[in-house]
Motif scaffolding. Structure first.
Motif, short mmCIF file in Angstrom:
data_model
loop_
_atom_site.label_atom_id
_atom_site.label_comp_id
_atom_site.label_asym_id
_atom_site.label_seq_id
_atom_site.Cartn_x
_atom_site.Cartn_y
_atom_site.Cartn_z
N ASP A 1 0.54 10.41 0.05
CA ASP A 1 0.28 9.14 -0.66
C ASP A 1 1.08 9.07 -1.96
OD1 ASP A 1 -1.47 8.43 1.32
OD2 ASP A 1 -3.29 8.89 0.17
N LEU A 2 1.14 10.20 -2.67
CA LEU A 2 1.88 10.23 -3.93
C LEU A 2 3.37 10.03 -3.69
CD1 LEU A 2 1.96 10.61 -6.99
CD2 LEU A 2 2.00 13.10 -6.61
N LEU A 3 3.92 10.69 -2.67
CA LEU A 3 5.33 10.50 -2.34
C LEU A 3 5.62 9.05 -1.97
CD1 LEU A 3 6.35 13.62 -0.20
CD2 LEU A 3 7.14 13.03 -2.49
N PHE A 4 4.69 8.43 -1.21
CA PHE A 4 4.89 7.05 -0.79
C PHE A 4 4.94 6.11 -2.00
CE2 PHE A 4 3.65 2.96 1.07
CZ PHE A 4 4.47 2.93 2.20
N VAL A 5 4.05 6.35 -2.97
CA VAL A 5 4.05 5.51 -4.17
C VAL A 5 5.30 5.78 -5.01
CG1 VAL A 5 2.78 4.85 -6.24
CG2 VAL A 5 1.55 5.40 -4.17
N MET A 6 5.76 7.04 -5.05
CA MET A 6 7.00 7.34 -5.77
C MET A 6 8.18 6.59 -5.15
SD MET A 6 6.50 9.25 -8.39
CE MET A 6 8.20 9.76 -8.69
N ALA A 7 8.20 6.51 -3.81
CA ALA A 7 9.25 5.73 -3.15
C ALA A 7 9.15 4.27 -3.54
CB ALA A 7 9.14 5.88 -1.63
#
Length: 272
Positions: free
Chosen positions: A204-210
């Motif tokens: 989820d954190l990686l997705f928001v960073m993207a």
């Protein structure tokens, strides 16, 4: 940079197709090439595309023709296997992309006006692609986003699709707030939950960073490639400093390597 040789493109493509057919000949071809199928070749196709991107990133223009040739071979390889199976051939691949380009550029090949903004062109492009997806029975907004894309690239594609129908944060500040929230959830998962939950929260954190990269107009794949290159360069400098004293990283400790890292970082900035 050397001048193009002005070879006959059609003749060279025909030669390449013929070479691939010979390599795949069941009686006289190469055993390795004969054994391959679509699934076994697909990873090489992805790898060659990344090597093209790497050559461009390094501005290694002398290497680029060879890397593009390697990528072209992948198309020819897949097309040859398809031809053997009676599915399609290289000409069908070339025809498909030519037809698509003409269909998607009515302002160049049709009677539409070229007098439009880049934003309008993007909207028109998406409308045309929506027609194409409908023809493939892809009705959902996110349908057709290839699963084989690198995860960060696919995340951006999914987010762009959703944004075009209004499902998006207003700006980067809202995404940054979400990053704080997702970071807290990741810490909670680390402290109280199992590995599956931890992986989910990290994703989820990686997705928001993207999503933040998208809002900042940053290519996350390119940004990470540059970060990888910087890490490789600076750690190489740390190793070189230790090697000058006849030592290796395992002969050092974190404090010393941190100090050498800071020296490498300072040297880079001084050279800018």
């Amino acid at each position: 940079m050397t001048e193009p040789t002005r070879r006959d493109a059609g003749a060279e493509i025909a030669r390449l197709i013929d070479i691939m057919a010979q390599l795949r000949d069941p009686r006289t071809g190469c055993p390795w090439d004969i054994e391959q199928d679509f699934a076994s070749i697909a990873p090489y196709t992805i790898e060659e595309a990344h090597e093209v991107a790497d050559a461009i990133d390094r501005q290694a223009w002398g290497e680029l023709p060879g890397e593009l040739g390697d990528l072209l071979l992948q198309v020819v390889f897949h097309a040859q296997m398809a031809r053997e199976a009676g599915m399609f051939d290289f000409a069908d691949c070339a025809a498909a992309i030519s037809d698509k380009l003409i269909f998607r550029h009515p302002h160049v090949f049709g009677d539409e006006s070229r007098d439009k903004s880049a934003e309008q062109q993007v909207r028109d492009w998406e409308a045309i692609k929506a027609v194409e997806r409908a023809g493939k029975a892809e009705r959902g907004t996110l349908d057709g986003a290839a699963l084989g894309l690198p995860a960060l690239t696919r995340a951006i594609k999914l987010q762009n699709r959703a944004a075009r129908v209004g499902f998006d944060w207003p700006g980067p500040a809202d995404v940054l707030e979400k990053i704080v929230e997702e970071t807290a959830e990741l810490v909670e998962a680390r402290d109280t939950l199992g590995p599956d939950a931890l992986e989910e929260e990290f994703g989820d954190l990686l997705f928001v960073m993207a999503n933040l990269a998208r809002h900042l107009n940053v290519d996350p794949e390119q940004a990470l490639r540059r970060a990888n290159a910087k890490f490789t360069r600076r750690f190489g400098a740390v190793e070189a400093s230790l090697a000058a004293e006849g030592r290796r990283p395992e002969d050092s400790d974190l404090a010393e390597m941190d100090r050498l890292w800071d020296q490498a970082k300072a040297a880079e900035r001084a050279a800018e």
